[in-house]
Scaffold this active site. Structure first.
Site, PDB file in Angstrom:
ATOM      1  N   ASP B 160      -2.381  -5.923   3.283  1.00  0.00           N
ATOM      2  CA  ASP B 160      -1.457  -7.063   3.237  1.00  0.00           C
ATOM      3  C   ASP B 160      -0.942  -7.315   4.651  1.00  0.00           C
ATOM      4  O   ASP B 160      -0.094  -6.577   5.139  1.00  0.00           O
ATOM      5  CB  ASP B 160      -0.262  -6.766   2.308  1.00  0.00           C
ATOM      6  CG  ASP B 160      -0.646  -6.759   0.826  1.00  0.00           C
ATOM      7  OD1 ASP B 160      -1.833  -6.472   0.530  1.00  0.00           O
ATOM      8  OD2 ASP B 160       0.224  -7.027  -0.020  1.00  0.00           O
ATOM      9  N   LYS B 223      -0.462 -14.655   0.133  1.00  0.00           N
ATOM     10  CA  LYS B 223       0.720 -14.027  -0.463  1.00  0.00           C
ATOM     11  C   LYS B 223       1.962 -14.731   0.064  1.00  0.00           C
ATOM     12  O   LYS B 223       2.028 -15.082   1.239  1.00  0.00           O
ATOM     13  CB  LYS B 223       0.705 -12.545  -0.086  1.00  0.00           C
ATOM     14  CG  LYS B 223       1.900 -11.726  -0.512  1.00  0.00           C
ATOM     15  CD  LYS B 223       1.661 -10.244  -0.211  1.00  0.00           C
ATOM     16  CE  LYS B 223       2.939  -9.436  -0.293  1.00  0.00           C
ATOM     17  NZ  LYS B 223       2.746  -8.011   0.028  1.00  0.00           N
ATOM     18  N   LYS B 259      -0.739 -14.312  -4.440  1.00  0.00           N
ATOM     19  CA  LYS B 259       0.201 -13.241  -4.801  1.00  0.00           C
ATOM     20  C   LYS B 259       1.629 -13.625  -4.422  1.00  0.00           C
ATOM     21  O   LYS B 259       1.997 -13.589  -3.255  1.00  0.00           O
ATOM     22  CB  LYS B 259      -0.192 -11.943  -4.088  1.00  0.00           C
ATOM     23  CG  LYS B 259       0.806 -10.798  -4.290  1.00  0.00           C
ATOM     24  CD  LYS B 259       0.368  -9.528  -3.582  1.00  0.00           C
ATOM     25  CE  LYS B 259       1.470  -8.479  -3.625  1.00  0.00           C
ATOM     26  NZ  LYS B 259       1.138  -7.257  -2.874  1.00  0.00           N
TER      27      LYS B 259
END
Lengths: 322, 323
Positions: B160, B223, B259
């Site tokens: 991430d 995300k 996400k």
């Protein structure tokens, strides 16, 4: 459009009214002009729930008619649902740490404040008790006074119950053993149906005096004094969520308090036919339960009868020399 | 349900910039994207949030949401013990009920990756690591790549990364693009999730631009946020991102995941996101491979709602672990 004629009257009055017509003792705000001409639109009261310190309508949007002892329609009260009960438990749990962490002295002051606030709304309570129970005004005055005194009584206990119920224990051995009472947690209360004000105060005050928080199901038959009591509590410095009052169908709300795992104790004073089933449900999560009695005399001196059932005794053993 | 409503300005990918595009070309492309109707996006999001999901459908949604959770701990106080405890919970969220599915992955800092990998070996739960000087992203590229390399070497299956919001807001899109591409390279086989930090981008137009930039630079997932900035994930920002991945699939056939992370704490919130995924991107995205929810406290609420559906009574938070 129905109010059109009234509007005209109001303007007329506004133009005509001189300072001399203002009622004595008022400071002459613009609104005074309309006083006494009969054209004012009534400000009707909406009876709501008391949840987490706020006054929401039922999540379900429903209400139910409330009638007086003689059968006249009095008002529509909010009909709480299972989800309102769940929200009330969440609010009561959130309020528990703060409320139980206060000193008994502070809790006592707040309970005394509730008595002060009730005194200020005495006339409203008296008329609601007259409507609900069909008693005389004199009898209603007595009942309201007893309810106010019940707050004062439990305000007094708030900083004294630890000394009376707890203490040092004599033990064989070189230990100091101390027992101290602590509040149980979130208490579900089914208020007695017959004494909608005195009975309600008699079951709520002892529970919160010691630091518990409460979810109360008001008398289904006569919920209006409970709604007014909620307004009293909201102006008594009582933190939001310590007392949550639900009005509505008992059979729809109360059983969910018995099965809810986050409720620690139940006072089934007004549960009636539901009591046995609720007691069985409560056993699954080991709740403390106060069972209903046949014909409780709510005017009698309560002693510690509703304080001790909602306390946990913590005993500490400490080694001492010699 | 073959036709997906193309609300909010469909993007046609014909002018997509190539890997060698100059900053000027990127700027022309990104600023030429259709503007986002902010009021419309908020309205659409709140409309979808009002859907009621009950009973069996709710049960299915809860299990799906559990399978989509990236169980996250990103604190300075993270210890190996805490990461191990969380990993055990990720593999078996409710020990009292073996039918509870495991979560998708755990999400930790790079130095905790090997602890999580050891704890999760054989469980099928992925290990995601934040990298690239999370959460601010204010570090030289070499440091970011070393951070990423450390996580991958430790066994992370998902990375991430955060974008350089300063460069993005300053108009240096080329720098953001190159960083994503470089981290993509350093991540190797690991899945790359690109954190846009929508709370710092200011407008939904910027969210759309950052989203397309990340998609073209090679993101497997976009995300919303780090969880360290307020507001974190919001429904309107997620809506704009879902539109982008949907339009990207419509033109190229490739699917990029989404996400939302941060601030999703209740089952009700999670189900609102699932409804939005279904309505905006389509049912293909209703899978852990294409939609994840970054959260820590959400899992307990999902478990409590699951227990409530199974038993018919409300459980107590005391019966679920706090970490």
């Amino acid at each position: 459009m129905a109010g059109k004629a009234g509007d005209t009257d109001w303007r007329h009055t506004l133009a005509e009214a001189g300072p001399r017509e203002r009622p004595e003792g008022h400071d002459g705000t613009p609104g005074e002009h309309a006083v006494g001409d009969g054209a004012r639109i009534a400000v009707r009261r909406t009876h709501k729930l008391y949840l987490g310190g706020a006054f929401p309508r039922s999540e379900s949007g429903r209400s139910y008619p409330v009638t007086s002892a003689e059968g006249h329609h009095l008002a529509n009260a909010a009909a709480a649902s299972r989800k309102d009960a769940r929200d009330a438990v969440v609010a009561a749990r959130a309020a528990f740490d703060g409320w139980s962490g206060r000193t008994g002295h502070n809790r006592g002051q707040i309970l005394y404040r509730a008595a002060e606030m009730m005194e200020g709304r005495r006339a409203q309570f008296v008329s609601e008790v007259v409507d609900a129970d069909g008693v005389s005004g004199e009898r209603a005055e007595t009942l309201v006074s007893a309810a106010i005194d019940r707050w004062v009584y439990h305000a007094g206990w708030a900083d004294k119950f630890t000394q009376v119920i707890g203490g040092t224990n004599q033990v064989l051995g070189s230990y100091l053993s101390l027992s101290s009472p602590e509040p149980t947690g979130v208490v579900g209360i089914v208020a007695p149906p017959k004494a909608p004000l005195l009975g309600l105060v008699s079951v709520v005050a002892p529970v919160i005096a010691t630091g518990n928080t409460a979810v109360v199901v008001a008398s289904e038959r006569a919920p209006l004094p409970a709604v007014t009591l909620a307004e009293v509590l909201a102006t008594s410095d009582l933190p939001g969520g310590v007392v949550n009052i639900l009005t509505g169908r008992l059979g729809e709300i109360a059983p969910h308090l018995a099965t809810h795992a986050d409720v620690n104790a139940l006072d089934l004073a007004g549960a009636g036919d539901l009591a046995t089933g609720m007691e069985e449900d409560a056993a699954a999560t080991l709740k403390r339960v106060v069972r209903p009695e046949a014909d409780t005399d709510w005017t009698a001196d309560p002693g510690l009868s509703r304080i001790t059932p909602f306390l946990e005794l913590k005993t500490v053993w400490h080694p001492i020399g010699g | 349900m073959t036709t997906v409503p193309m609300e909010g300005g469909t993007v046609h990918d014909s002018a997509a910039p190539g890997p060698e595009a100059s900053n000027a070309a990127l700027r022309a492309y990104l600023r030429g994207l259709p503007g986002v109707d902010e009021v419309g996006a908020r309205e659409r999001a709140s409309e979808l949030a009002a859907r009621s999901i009950k009973a069996e459908a709710k049960g299915t949604a809860i299990d799906l949401a559990i399978r989509m959770v990236d169980l996250t701990t990103l604190e300075g106080a993270d210890s190996p013990g805490k990461v191990r405890a969380m990993s055990v919970k990720a593999a078996r969220p409710d020990p009292a009920d073996p039918s509870t599915p495991p979560v998708a992955a755990v999400c930790v800092y790079p130095d905790m990756v090997s602890v999580a990998v050891d704890a999760l070996r054989g469980s099928g739960v992925g290990v995601a690591s934040v990298a690239t000087a999370f959460p601010s992203g204010r570090a030289p590229l070499e440091a970011k790549l070393a951070d990423t390399g450390h996580a991958v070497a430790g066994g992370a299956t998902e990375i991430d990364m955060v974008i350089d919001r300063g460069a993005f807001l300053g108009g240096d899109y080329r720098k953001v693009y190159e960083e994503i591409a470089a981290v993509r390279e350093a991540s190797g086989a690991a899945h790359l999730k690109v954190i846009l930090e929508t709370g710092e981008l200011g407008t939904l137009d910027n969210v759309r631009r950052a989203c397309w930039l990340a998609i073209h630079a090679g993101a497997d997932f976009v995300k919303t946020s780090t969880g360290k900035v307020a507001p974190a994930a919001t429904l309107p920002a997620t809506l704009v991102m879902l539109q982008a991945v949907r339009d990207h699939h419509a033109t190229t056939g490739a699917r990029v995941g989404v996400k939302p992370a941060g601030g999703i704490r209740t089952t009700k919130d999670a189900i609102r996101y699932l409804v939005m995924v279904n309505e905006v991107a389509g049912t293909a995205w209703l899978a852990p491979a294409l939609f994840r929810i970054g959260a820590s406290s959400l899992l307990n609420d999902l478990l409590m709602q699951r227990a409530r559906l199974a038993s018919g009574t409300y459980p107590s938070p005391d019966h679920f672990t706090t970490d």
